[in-house]
Design a protein around this motif. Structure first.
Motif, PDB file in Angstrom:
ATOM      1  N   ALA A  86      -9.640 -32.229   2.086  1.00 43.77           N
ATOM      2  CA  ALA A  86      -9.218 -30.863   1.787  1.00 43.77           C
ATOM      3  C   ALA A  86     -10.391 -29.896   1.906  1.00 43.77           C
ATOM      4  CB  ALA A  86      -8.612 -30.807   0.380  1.00 43.77           C
ATOM      5  N   LEU A  87     -11.527 -30.272   1.347  1.00 46.10           N
ATOM      6  CA  LEU A  87     -12.716 -29.424   1.468  1.00 46.10           C
ATOM      7  C   LEU A  87     -13.209 -29.364   2.909  1.00 46.10           C
ATOM      8  CD1 LEU A  87     -14.646 -30.553  -1.748  1.00 46.10           C
ATOM      9  CD2 LEU A  87     -13.345 -28.448  -1.399  1.00 46.10           C
ATOM     10  N   SER A  88     -13.084 -30.468   3.637  1.00 49.61           N
ATOM     11  CA  SER A  88     -13.519 -30.493   5.038  1.00 49.61           C
ATOM     12  C   SER A  88     -12.691 -29.538   5.886  1.00 49.61           C
ATOM     13  CB  SER A  88     -13.415 -31.910   5.600  1.00 49.61           C
ATOM     14  OG  SER A  88     -14.232 -32.811   4.886  1.00 49.61           O
ATOM     15  N   ILE A  89     -11.389 -29.504   5.645  1.00 52.21           N
ATOM     16  CA  ILE A  89     -10.521 -28.615   6.417  1.00 52.21           C
ATOM     17  C   ILE A  89     -10.852 -27.159   6.133  1.00 52.21           C
ATOM     18  CG2 ILE A  89      -8.136 -27.887   6.737  1.00 52.21           C
ATOM     19  CD1 ILE A  89      -7.324 -30.794   6.179  1.00 52.21           C
ATOM     20  N   ILE A  90     -11.048 -26.823   4.849  1.00 53.31           N
ATOM     21  CA  ILE A  90     -11.358 -25.436   4.491  1.00 53.31           C
ATOM     22  C   ILE A  90     -12.677 -24.999   5.116  1.00 53.31           C
ATOM     23  CG2 ILE A  90     -11.890 -23.891   2.577  1.00 53.31           C
ATOM     24  CD1 ILE A  90      -9.995 -25.587   0.852  1.00 53.31           C
ATOM     25  N   VAL A  91     -13.729 -25.802   4.916  1.00 51.73           N
ATOM     26  CA  VAL A  91     -15.046 -25.457   5.445  1.00 51.73           C
ATOM     27  C   VAL A  91     -15.041 -25.499   6.969  1.00 51.73           C
ATOM     28  CG1 VAL A  91     -17.475 -26.145   5.527  1.00 51.73           C
ATOM     29  CG2 VAL A  91     -16.227 -26.254   3.362  1.00 51.73           C
ATOM     30  N   GLY A  92     -14.404 -26.525   7.554  1.00 48.27           N
ATOM     31  CA  GLY A  92     -14.410 -26.675   9.006  1.00 48.27           C
ATOM     32  C   GLY A  92     -13.679 -25.553   9.716  1.00 48.27           C
ATOM     33  N   VAL A  93     -12.522 -25.144   9.196  1.00 51.10           N
ATOM     34  CA  VAL A  93     -11.774 -24.058   9.827  1.00 51.10           C
ATOM     35  C   VAL A  93     -12.558 -22.749   9.740  1.00 51.10           C
ATOM     36  CG1 VAL A  93      -9.693 -22.654   9.662  1.00 51.10           C
ATOM     37  CG2 VAL A  93      -9.533 -25.140   9.502  1.00 51.10           C
ATOM     38  N   ALA A  94     -13.134 -22.452   8.576  1.00 52.09           N
ATOM     39  CA  ALA A  94     -13.900 -21.214   8.417  1.00 52.09           C
ATOM     40  C   ALA A  94     -15.107 -21.185   9.357  1.00 52.09           C
ATOM     41  CB  ALA A  94     -14.344 -21.070   6.962  1.00 52.09           C
ATOM     42  N   LEU A  95     -15.885 -22.261   9.379  1.00 44.51           N
ATOM     43  CA  LEU A  95     -17.053 -22.311  10.256  1.00 44.51           C
ATOM     44  C   LEU A  95     -16.641 -22.316  11.724  1.00 44.51           C
ATOM     45  CD1 LEU A  95     -19.530 -24.798   8.531  1.00 44.51           C
ATOM     46  CD2 LEU A  95     -19.824 -22.335   8.886  1.00 44.51           C
ATOM     47  N   GLY A  96     -15.574 -23.020  12.069  1.00 50.90           N
ATOM     48  CA  GLY A  96     -15.138 -23.079  13.451  1.00 50.90           C
ATOM     49  C   GLY A  96     -14.723 -21.720  13.983  1.00 50.90           C
ATOM     50  N   ILE A  97     -13.957 -20.971  13.191  1.00 44.76           N
ATOM     51  CA  ILE A  97     -13.554 -19.628  13.610  1.00 44.76           C
ATOM     52  C   ILE A  97     -14.772 -18.723  13.732  1.00 44.76           C
ATOM     53  CG2 ILE A  97     -12.276 -17.581  12.897  1.00 44.76           C
ATOM     54  CD1 ILE A  97     -10.159 -19.390  11.727  1.00 44.76           C
ATOM     55  N   ALA A  98     -15.707 -18.838  12.783  1.00 50.69           N
ATOM     56  CA  ALA A  98     -16.914 -18.002  12.840  1.00 50.69           C
ATOM     57  C   ALA A  98     -17.753 -18.329  14.073  1.00 50.69           C
ATOM     58  CB  ALA A  98     -17.734 -18.194  11.568  1.00 50.69           C
ATOM     59  N   ILE A  99     -17.940 -19.605  14.361  1.00 48.25           N
ATOM     60  CA  ILE A  99     -18.759 -20.003  15.517  1.00 48.25           C
ATOM     61  C   ILE A  99     -18.067 -19.637  16.822  1.00 48.25           C
ATOM     62  CG2 ILE A  99     -19.656 -22.009  16.765  1.00 48.25           C
ATOM     63  CD1 ILE A  99     -20.226 -23.316  14.072  1.00 48.25           C
ATOM     64  N   LEU A 145     -19.209 -34.607   5.087  1.00 46.49           N
ATOM     65  CA  LEU A 145     -20.234 -34.561   6.130  1.00 46.49           C
ATOM     66  C   LEU A 145     -19.791 -35.277   7.396  1.00 46.49           C
ATOM     67  CD1 LEU A 145     -23.435 -35.196   3.958  1.00 46.49           C
ATOM     68  CD2 LEU A 145     -22.620 -33.027   4.899  1.00 46.49           C
ATOM     69  N   SER A 146     -18.935 -36.274   7.262  1.00 45.02           N
ATOM     70  CA  SER A 146     -18.453 -37.008   8.438  1.00 45.02           C
ATOM     71  C   SER A 146     -17.338 -36.268   9.159  1.00 45.02           C
ATOM     72  CB  SER A 146     -17.956 -38.401   8.021  1.00 45.02           C
ATOM     73  OG  SER A 146     -18.976 -39.159   7.410  1.00 45.02           O
ATOM     74  N   ALA A 147     -16.505 -35.534   8.424  1.00 43.71           N
ATOM     75  CA  ALA A 147     -15.318 -34.921   9.015  1.00 43.71           C
ATOM     76  C   ALA A 147     -15.534 -33.484   9.474  1.00 43.71           C
ATOM     77  CB  ALA A 147     -14.154 -34.966   8.024  1.00 43.71           C
ATOM     78  N   VAL A 148     -16.345 -32.712   8.755  1.00 41.17           N
ATOM     79  CA  VAL A 148     -16.493 -31.291   9.053  1.00 41.17           C
ATOM     80  C   VAL A 148     -16.908 -31.016  10.502  1.00 41.17           C
ATOM     81  CG1 VAL A 148     -17.960 -29.286   8.582  1.00 41.17           C
ATOM     82  CG2 VAL A 148     -16.784 -30.419   6.715  1.00 41.17           C
ATOM     83  N   PRO A 149     -17.920 -31.707  11.058  1.00 41.92           N
ATOM     84  CA  PRO A 149     -18.312 -31.388  12.441  1.00 41.92           C
ATOM     85  C   PRO A 149     -17.177 -31.508  13.450  1.00 41.92           C
ATOM     86  CG  PRO A 149     -19.988 -32.747  11.398  1.00 41.92           C
ATOM     87  CD  PRO A 149     -18.817 -32.723  10.472  1.00 41.92           C
ATOM     88  N   PHE A 150     -16.271 -32.474  13.271  1.00 40.40           N
ATOM     89  CA  PHE A 150     -15.156 -32.636  14.204  1.00 40.40           C
ATOM     90  C   PHE A 150     -14.148 -31.502  14.067  1.00 40.40           C
ATOM     91  CE2 PHE A 150     -16.913 -36.882  13.836  1.00 40.40           C
ATOM     92  CZ  PHE A 150     -16.874 -37.329  15.145  1.00 40.40           C
ATOM     93  N   VAL A 151     -13.912 -31.060  12.834  1.00 36.12           N
ATOM     94  CA  VAL A 151     -13.014 -29.923  12.635  1.00 36.12           C
ATOM     95  C   VAL A 151     -13.634 -28.662  13.222  1.00 36.12           C
ATOM     96  CG1 VAL A 151     -11.779 -28.540  10.928  1.00 36.12           C
ATOM     97  CG2 VAL A 151     -12.062 -30.995  10.557  1.00 36.12           C
ATOM     98  N   ALA A 157     -13.526 -24.297  19.663  1.00 31.09           N
ATOM     99  CA  ALA A 157     -12.953 -24.281  21.009  1.00 31.09           C
ATOM    100  C   ALA A 157     -11.662 -23.477  21.045  1.00 31.09           C
ATOM    101  CB  ALA A 157     -12.706 -25.709  21.486  1.00 31.09           C
ATOM    102  N   GLY A 158     -10.856 -23.592  20.000  1.00 35.42           N
ATOM    103  CA  GLY A 158      -9.631 -22.805  19.944  1.00 35.42           C
ATOM    104  C   GLY A 158      -9.907 -21.319  19.807  1.00 35.42           C
TER     105      GLY A 158
END
Length: 281
Positions: A86-99, A145-151, A157-158
């Motif tokens: 759950a934390l990975s999805i929240i952090v990963g989506v926010a960072l992914g959109i920002a990047i 730490l294992s999941a966030v980079p993939f998200v 890319a999206g």
């Protein structure tokens, strides 16, 4: 002229019968692969002294379930995994959109995320055990730490796939940033979020097992190590089988269907109750 030959499983008008469709479909192929795997496993267990066969492993699994160890440890691992994902999805989506949307964030965190992708889950498991000790924190942080980079890499890319002209037009009409994010960026990254979650689940689940193996007093990974240290290989393989079966079922039953639905617009698929135009014609 002689009548054309009809292949087995094919009707006279050339249509594929349900029997042939079942044999060549995904379920039939998966079932055949599973049978081949079981036969090879049984053969290896017969001639390999250190390879437990399917029957001893199944007996060990049933014993763990009867003793209550399976449900207790699996529930603990699932709690840790759910919090971490759950934390990975929240952090990963926010960072992914920002990047993906900002060159500044891309310059700041793009290479850092690539480093995170390059570091295997076993390294994160060892580091988190050293940092946080034998507690719930180490497995949860390992999952993150294992999941966030993939998200992050999939969501980024999206975000980059959003047409620049659409964003420029929205800016020229003074559309607020929140509305641009809601109506232009988020619809474009939905499928990529599902793809990132799919890869993140696999990497995070591996990290959880390793973290519990190295630094936990309960959970799936701890129980697998318990039997490994006791030199009872059927029990060890039984817990690894639990781990693999759960990951495969989660991917096939839940994540693959979500991914197919999220990318339906790209693949040109139609909804079950609305056939495509080509089919209607």
């Amino acid at each position: 002229m002689s009548a054309p030959a009809i292949s087995p499983g094919q009707s006279a008008d050339g249509r594929v019968t349900p029997r042939q469709n079942w044999l060549t479909g995904p379920f039939g192929a998966s079932l055949a692969a599973a049978l081949v795997f079981l036969v090879a496993w049984q053969f290896a267990g017969t001639f390999g002294e250190r390879i437990p066969g399917p029957i001893p492993v199944v007996n060990a699994a049933i014993s763990e379930i009867e003793r209550g160890e399976f449900f207790y440890n699996f529930a603990i691992s699932m709690q840790r995994f759910a919090i971490g994902m759950a934390l990975s999805i929240i952090v990963g989506v926010a960072l992914g959109i920002a990047i993906g949307s900002s060159r500044i964030f891309d310059n700041l965190f793009g290479d850092v995320n690539l480093v995170g992708l390059a570091i295997p889950a076993v390294i994160w498991a060892l580091l988190c055990t050293m940092w946080f000790g034998f507690a719930d924190t180490a497995p949860i942080v390992t999952v993150i730490l294992s999941a966030v980079p993939f998200v992050v890499v999939n969501v980024a890319a999206g975000a980059r796939s959003v047409p620049p002209d659409l964003l420029d037009m929205s800016q020229s009409y003074d559309v607020p940033r929140i509305r641009r994010l809601r109506h232009a960026v988020l619809p474009a990254v939905t499928g990529y979020v599902v793809a990132g979650i799919r890869f993140g689940v696999m990497s995070g689940w591996n990290g959880l097992l390793l973290s519990e193996w190295f630094g936990s007093a309960d959970g799936v990974g701890h129980r697998a190590r318990y039997w490994y240290d006791a030199n009872q290989l059927p029990g060890f393989v039984a817990w690894i089988a639990f781990f693999i079966v759960f990951m495969v079922l989660t991917d096939r039953v839940v994540l693959e269907r979500l991914s197919r639905r999220a990318f339906r617009w790209r693949d040109g698929e139609s909804t079950p109750d609305k056939p495509s135009a080509a089919a209607a014609a």
